[in-house]
Design a protein around this motif. Structure first.
Motif, mmCIF file in Angstrom:
data_model
loop_
_atom_site.group_PDB
_atom_site.id
_atom_site.type_symbol
_atom_site.label_atom_id
_atom_site.label_comp_id
_atom_site.label_asym_id
_atom_site.label_seq_id
_atom_site.Cartn_x
_atom_site.Cartn_y
_atom_site.Cartn_z
ATOM 1 N N UNK A 59 0.814 -1.213 0.000
ATOM 2 C CA UNK A 59 0.000 0.000 0.000
ATOM 3 C C UNK A 59 0.849 1.264 0.000
ATOM 4 N N UNK A 60 1.980 1.218 0.705
ATOM 5 C CA UNK A 60 2.858 2.389 0.681
ATOM 6 C C UNK A 60 3.495 2.555 -0.691
ATOM 7 N N UNK A 71 3.315 -4.784 -6.278
ATOM 8 C CA UNK A 71 3.014 -6.165 -6.674
ATOM 9 C C UNK A 71 4.016 -7.125 -6.030
ATOM 10 N N UNK A 72 5.288 -6.763 -6.032
ATOM 11 C CA UNK A 72 6.321 -7.632 -5.461
ATOM 12 C C UNK A 72 6.028 -7.925 -3.986
ATOM 13 N N UNK A 95 -4.472 -6.430 -8.241
ATOM 14 C CA UNK A 95 -4.439 -6.643 -9.695
ATOM 15 C C UNK A 95 -5.661 -6.041 -10.374
ATOM 16 N N UNK A 96 -6.787 -6.086 -9.717
ATOM 17 C CA UNK A 96 -8.001 -5.517 -10.298
ATOM 18 C C UNK A 96 -8.023 -3.995 -10.168
ATOM 19 N N UNK A 97 -7.897 -3.507 -8.960
ATOM 20 C CA UNK A 97 -8.113 -2.084 -8.685
ATOM 21 C C UNK A 97 -6.942 -1.184 -9.038
ATOM 22 N N UNK A 98 -5.730 -1.674 -8.859
ATOM 23 C CA UNK A 98 -4.552 -0.839 -9.072
ATOM 24 C C UNK A 98 -3.916 -1.111 -10.424
ATOM 25 N N UNK A 99 -3.679 -2.388 -10.713
ATOM 26 C CA UNK A 99 -2.966 -2.738 -11.946
ATOM 27 C C UNK A 99 -3.887 -2.831 -13.162
#
Length: 135
Positions: A59-60, A71-72, A95-99
């Motif tokens: 999140x940071x 992601x890592x 993966x859905x909301x950010x990527x």
């Protein structure tokens, strides 16, 4: 003496890690993503087998605009606790909301659902499947 020392040595790092995670979220709320990231890093060092520090680190990283690092960190959470539905769910939401990769998110959400039929993935999987059908 040594037994007490051993007990303390096993309890203190997780407790300190929890405090660093709490601090990371407080710093994020206050708008200091760099300080939040430093605290999250300390938490992962103190308790690397817990998922909460890795989620906080992710999140940071998002707040700092570092999607690769975000992601890592979540992949690391899944690696350290592969049977933890919460870790898979966090990776799915990322993966859905950010990527913006709902197809990848669906695979991770299905894994979370396999591990916990009553967890938050129970609502996420049908939503991702519906969106996948719509194209």
């Amino acid at each position: 003496g040594l037994l007490l020392l051993g007990v303390l040595a096993s309890l203190v790092p997780p407790w300190l890690a929890d405090r660093r995670v709490d601090g990371a979220y407080a710093e994020l709320a206050a708008g200091d993503a760099s300080r939040a990231a430093a605290l999250a890093d300390q938490a992962t060092d103190l308790h690397p087998l817990a998922i909460e520090p890795w989620v906080a680190r992710s999140e940071t990283a998002v707040a700092l605009g570092d999607i690769r690092e975000a992601r890592r960190a979540l992949v690391r959470a899944v690696e350290v606790q592969p049977l933890n539905a919460e870790a898979w769910h966090a990776l799915s939401v990322f993966e859905d909301s950010v990527a913006g990769r709902p197809d990848v998110a669906l695979a991770y959400a299905r894994r979370a659902l396999e591990l916990d039929r009553f967890g938050p993935a129970a609502a996420l999987v049908p939503d991702l499947e519906a969106r996948a059908r719509q194209g």
